[in-house]
Design an enzyme around this catalytic site. Structure first.
Site, PDB file in Angstrom:
ATOM      1  N   TYR A 151      50.323 -10.258  42.227  1.00 11.56           N
ATOM      2  CA  TYR A 151      49.081 -10.373  42.861  1.00 11.56           C
ATOM      3  C   TYR A 151      49.016  -9.094  44.038  1.00 11.56           C
ATOM      4  O   TYR A 151      48.480  -8.254  43.744  1.00 11.56           O
ATOM      5  CB  TYR A 151      48.964 -11.814  43.753  1.00 11.56           C
ATOM      6  CG  TYR A 151      47.394 -11.991  44.093  1.00 11.56           C
ATOM      7  CD1 TYR A 151      46.669 -12.803  43.569  1.00 11.56           C
ATOM      8  CD2 TYR A 151      46.938 -11.121  45.260  1.00 11.56           C
ATOM      9  CE1 TYR A 151      45.568 -12.888  43.845  1.00 11.56           C
ATOM     10  CE2 TYR A 151      45.590 -11.436  45.593  1.00 11.56           C
ATOM     11  CZ  TYR A 151      45.005 -12.035  44.908  1.00 11.56           C
ATOM     12  OH  TYR A 151      43.741 -12.307  45.497  1.00 11.56           O
ATOM     13  N   SER A 167      28.418 -21.100  45.424  1.00 10.60           N
ATOM     14  CA  SER A 167      28.214 -22.201  44.451  1.00 10.60           C
ATOM     15  C   SER A 167      29.390 -22.973  43.836  1.00 10.60           C
ATOM     16  O   SER A 167      29.687 -24.020  43.345  1.00 10.60           O
ATOM     17  CB  SER A 167      27.489 -21.851  43.079  1.00 10.60           C
ATOM     18  OG  SER A 167      28.441 -20.764  42.398  1.00 10.60           O
ATOM     19  N   LYS A 185      42.163  -6.102  47.577  1.00  7.48           N
ATOM     20  CA  LYS A 185      42.221  -7.008  48.916  1.00  7.48           C
ATOM     21  C   LYS A 185      42.682  -5.899  49.835  1.00  7.48           C
ATOM     22  O   LYS A 185      42.307  -6.081  51.092  1.00  7.48           O
ATOM     23  CB  LYS A 185      43.212  -8.069  48.629  1.00  7.48           C
ATOM     24  CG  LYS A 185      42.744  -9.088  47.586  1.00  7.48           C
ATOM     25  CD  LYS A 185      41.192  -9.707  48.075  1.00  7.48           C
ATOM     26  CE  LYS A 185      40.850 -10.820  47.199  1.00  7.48           C
ATOM     27  NZ  LYS A 185      39.494 -11.475  47.478  1.00  7.48           N
ATOM     28  N   PHE A 225      25.880 -16.512  40.942  1.00 12.45           N
ATOM     29  CA  PHE A 225      25.292 -16.379  39.542  1.00 12.45           C
ATOM     30  C   PHE A 225      25.875 -17.524  38.808  1.00 12.45           C
ATOM     31  O   PHE A 225      27.040 -17.756  38.591  1.00 12.45           O
ATOM     32  CB  PHE A 225      26.037 -15.072  39.449  1.00 12.45           C
ATOM     33  CG  PHE A 225      25.456 -14.019  38.560  1.00 12.45           C
ATOM     34  CD1 PHE A 225      24.123 -13.813  38.655  1.00 12.45           C
ATOM     35  CD2 PHE A 225      26.131 -13.117  37.676  1.00 12.45           C
ATOM     36  CE1 PHE A 225      23.351 -12.916  38.084  1.00 12.45           C
ATOM     37  CE2 PHE A 225      25.319 -12.210  36.898  1.00 12.45           C
ATOM     38  CZ  PHE A 225      24.175 -11.971  37.381  1.00 12.45           C
TER      39      PHE A 225
HETATM   40  P1  NAI Z   1      35.104 -19.201  42.432  1.00 12.94           P
HETATM   41  O1  NAI Z   1      35.150 -18.655  40.997  1.00 12.94           O
HETATM   42  O2  NAI Z   1      35.181 -20.613  42.789  1.00 12.94           O
HETATM   43  O3  NAI Z   1      33.581 -18.474  43.335  1.00 12.94           O
HETATM   44  C1  NAI Z   1      33.283 -17.409  42.782  1.00 12.94           C
HETATM   45  C2  NAI Z   1      31.898 -17.327  43.298  1.00 12.94           C
HETATM   46  O4  NAI Z   1      31.039 -15.893  43.212  1.00 12.94           O
HETATM   47  C3  NAI Z   1      30.883 -18.346  42.656  1.00 12.94           C
HETATM   48  O5  NAI Z   1      29.983 -18.845  43.534  1.00 12.94           O
HETATM   49  C4  NAI Z   1      30.197 -17.407  41.649  1.00 12.94           C
HETATM   50  O6  NAI Z   1      28.729 -17.859  41.275  1.00 12.94           O
HETATM   51  C5  NAI Z   1      29.794 -16.128  42.723  1.00 12.94           C
HETATM   52  N1  NAI Z   1      29.583 -14.917  41.841  1.00 12.94           N
HETATM   53  C6  NAI Z   1      30.428 -14.336  40.710  1.00 12.94           C
HETATM   54  N2  NAI Z   1      29.815 -13.066  40.635  1.00 12.94           N
HETATM   55  C7  NAI Z   1      28.606 -13.085  41.233  1.00 12.94           C
HETATM   56  C8  NAI Z   1      27.497 -12.062  41.102  1.00 12.94           C
HETATM   57  N3  NAI Z   1      27.579 -11.146  40.490  1.00 12.94           N
HETATM   58  N4  NAI Z   1      26.646 -12.278  41.861  1.00 12.94           N
HETATM   59  C9  NAI Z   1      26.690 -13.498  42.789  1.00 12.94           C
HETATM   60  N5  NAI Z   1      27.489 -14.208  42.600  1.00 12.94           N
HETATM   61  C10 NAI Z   1      28.647 -14.180  42.114  1.00 12.94           C
HETATM   62  O7  NAI Z   1      36.247 -18.458  43.176  1.00 12.94           O
HETATM   63  P2  NAI Z   1      37.124 -18.797  44.420  1.00 12.94           P
HETATM   64  O8  NAI Z   1      38.548 -18.876  44.122  1.00 12.94           O
HETATM   65  O9  NAI Z   1      36.542 -19.347  45.469  1.00 12.94           O
HETATM   66  O10 NAI Z   1      36.991 -17.071  45.144  1.00 12.94           O
HETATM   67  C11 NAI Z   1      36.347 -16.503  46.174  1.00 12.94           C
HETATM   68  C12 NAI Z   1      37.148 -15.715  47.076  1.00 12.94           C
HETATM   69  O11 NAI Z   1      38.324 -16.246  47.533  1.00 12.94           O
HETATM   70  C13 NAI Z   1      37.639 -14.493  46.341  1.00 12.94           C
HETATM   71  O12 NAI Z   1      37.555 -13.140  46.992  1.00 12.94           O
HETATM   72  C14 NAI Z   1      39.250 -14.739  45.767  1.00 12.94           C
HETATM   73  O13 NAI Z   1      39.828 -13.693  45.710  1.00 12.94           O
HETATM   74  C15 NAI Z   1      39.334 -15.549  47.390  1.00 12.94           C
HETATM   75  N6  NAI Z   1      40.776 -16.113  47.246  1.00 12.94           N
HETATM   76  C16 NAI Z   1      40.946 -17.331  46.372  1.00 12.94           C
HETATM   77  C17 NAI Z   1      42.244 -17.912  46.292  1.00 12.94           C
HETATM   78  C18 NAI Z   1      42.366 -18.950  45.132  1.00 12.94           C
HETATM   79  O14 NAI Z   1      43.513 -19.323  45.108  1.00 12.94           O
HETATM   80  N7  NAI Z   1      41.586 -19.415  44.559  1.00 12.94           N
HETATM   81  C19 NAI Z   1      43.194 -17.659  47.432  1.00 12.94           C
HETATM   82  C20 NAI Z   1      42.765 -16.853  48.266  1.00 12.94           C
HETATM   83  C21 NAI Z   1      41.504 -16.131  48.268  1.00 12.94           C
END
Ligand code: NAI
Ligand code: NA
Length: 395
Positions: A232, A47, A241, A71
């Site tokens: 990190y 989402s 990670k 969620f």
């Molecule tokens: P975000 O917060 O935008 O997205 C997280 C998603 O997980 C959302 O769709 C949310 O609804 C879902 N979610 C959370 N808890 C849930 C649950 N219990 N059940 C179902 N869905 C659930 O976060 P983002 O940044 O897109 O993170 C996604 C991945 O990318 C993570 O593993 C993060 O560590 C990784 N990442 C992020 C970076 C950044 O700079 N934002 C850099 C490199 C990796």
């Protein structure tokens, strides 16, 4: 109507702005090279952020049918609902207009009930199998199938680590500290943000016989430059990670049976709901954005995920593109020596007085606002939203 920020968390959102944000991402992939990739895709964490961008890339860049698990809160008694709730709806509308299947599960990704519901849906209505699973969950809590509740801790291993960071609520630079985690907190953080739940998804999908021959799965990770390692890579999140990377290798071996593969994808640092929450990290992002924009290397979630699908995971010719540890690298531009040297030069200059101009603070805020549907060019923010109308239209 204005965005309300508490700490570094957004408290409201604007549906019309979110719709425009989805359309902008769709337009990007539709004008940047067709992906000859997966046809049937399941995205966990669909989402917002990287998961949403992945879903948009495969659907609008490659015509894939998708299932998204997330969620999110609907509009109702507790307010207008969460940004991701609307993202799901606007994505589905556009996908349906293109004749694509787009099924949304608003459910806990960590629960076996959710897994079983998704498997049933794949069998009954999704053609019986998937050929890509994207795992993109960011969460602070996980309730395991045995009922145990784990919470993750943002903290370091070894000595406490302090440095300048932002308070988005007051728009000031403040000193922030990450405290050392206990062994228990470290283990719990790995439980929440490591690879165990990804593994369980693959195990259950595999046991149900819904993984297509040649199936692939990816999960997203971050490494970053040395300057961010204390907060990190070498901290609790980094330990999680590392576990995720090991899981990718385990899964890859396990999937050989069906000619399948599993990869950890190392992404670039960028503005999402999740990254805003990490102390000191947003300041690094503003310095990085400044440099990468100057060098015309700037990317947001959609550019990264389009590049992942097009060039790395489904290259028109040849094999999946990885480094020598079998990881897919989308942080190649971020880690370029000239980029990091320029970031370090800015870091030496940045102070509480000049941080808004030395770093790309305006760019950071613009993206943070856009994540929640604010500061979009063609939205009228002067009128208040009608909650009853929102409930009628979107819940
Ligand atoms: P975000 O917060 O935008 O997205 C997280 C998603 O997980 C959302 O769709 C949310 O609804 C879902 N979610 C959370 N808890 C849930 C649950 N219990 N059940 C179902 N869905 C659930 O976060 P983002 O940044 O897109 O993170 C996604 C991945 O990318 C993570 O593993 C993060 O560590 C990784 N990442 C992020 C970076 C950044 O700079 N934002 C850099 C490199 C990796
Ligand atoms: Na995501």
């Amino acid at each position: 109507m204005e965005l309300i920020i508490q700490g570094n968390v957004a408290k409201n959102c604007h549906p019309e702005g979110l719709r425009q944000g989805i359309d902008k991402q769709i337009k990007y992939v539709e004008s940047h090279g067709e992906i000859y990739g997966p046809r049937k895709v399941l995205v966990i964490g669909a989402s917002s952020g990287y998961g949403l961008a992945s879903r948009i890339a495969v659907a609008f860049g490659g015509g894939a049918d998708t299932i998204g698990v997330s969620f999110e809160k609907s509009p109702g008694e507790k307010g207008i609902g969460s940004a991701g709730w609307y993202n799901n709806i606007f994505f589905r509308r556009r996908a349906h207009e293109k004749g694509l299947i787009a099924k949304n599960f608003i459910a806990d990704a960590f629960s076996d009930t959710t897994r079983n519901d998704v498997i049933e849906y794949i069998k009954q209505e999704f053609g019986g199998s998937i050929d890509l699973l994207v795992y993109s969950v960011a969460s602070g809590v996980r309730v395991c199938p045995d009922g145990t509740r784990y919470t993750s801790t943002l903290g370091v291993r070894g000595q406490a680590f302090s440095g300048p960071g932002f308070d988005l609520e007051t728009r000031q630079m403040v000193n922030q500290t990450l405290e050392p985690v206990t062994d228990q907190q470290l283990a719990d953080t790995v439980k929440v943000m490591g690879g165990e739940d990804w593994q369980r998804w693959v195990d259950m999908l595999s046991a149900a016989g819904v993984l297509a021959e040649g199936f692939k799965t990816v999960a997203y990770s971050y490494t970053g430059p040395k300057s961010t390692w204390p907060l990190y890579k070498e901290g609790a999140l980094g330990a999680a990670k590392a576990h995720l990377h090991a899981t990718a290798d385990d899964l890859d071996a396990q999937l050989q049976r069906i000619n399948g593969h599993a990869y950890a994808v190392i992404c670039k640092a960028l503005v999402t709901k999740a990254s805003a929450f990490i102390p000191m990290f947003p300041l690094y992002i503003t310095l990085l954005y400044k440099v990468m924009k100057q060098k015309r290397l700037h990317e947001t979630c959609i550019e990264q995920m389009h590049r992942l699908m097009l060039n790395h995971l489904y290259p028109p010719m040849g094999n999946v593109v990885t480094d020598d540890e079998r990881r897919i690298r989308l942080d190649d531009f971020e880690l370029r020596p000239d980029v990091q040297q320029a970031v370090e030069r800015l870091r030496k200059r940045v102070t509480t007085e000049n941080f808004k101009t030395v770093g790309d603070f305006a760019g950071y805020l613009a993206e943070f606002y856009a994540l929640n549907g604010f500061s979009m060019p063609d939205v009228d923010y002067s009128s208040e939203l009608d909650l009853r109308q929102l409930v009628k239209e979107y819940s």
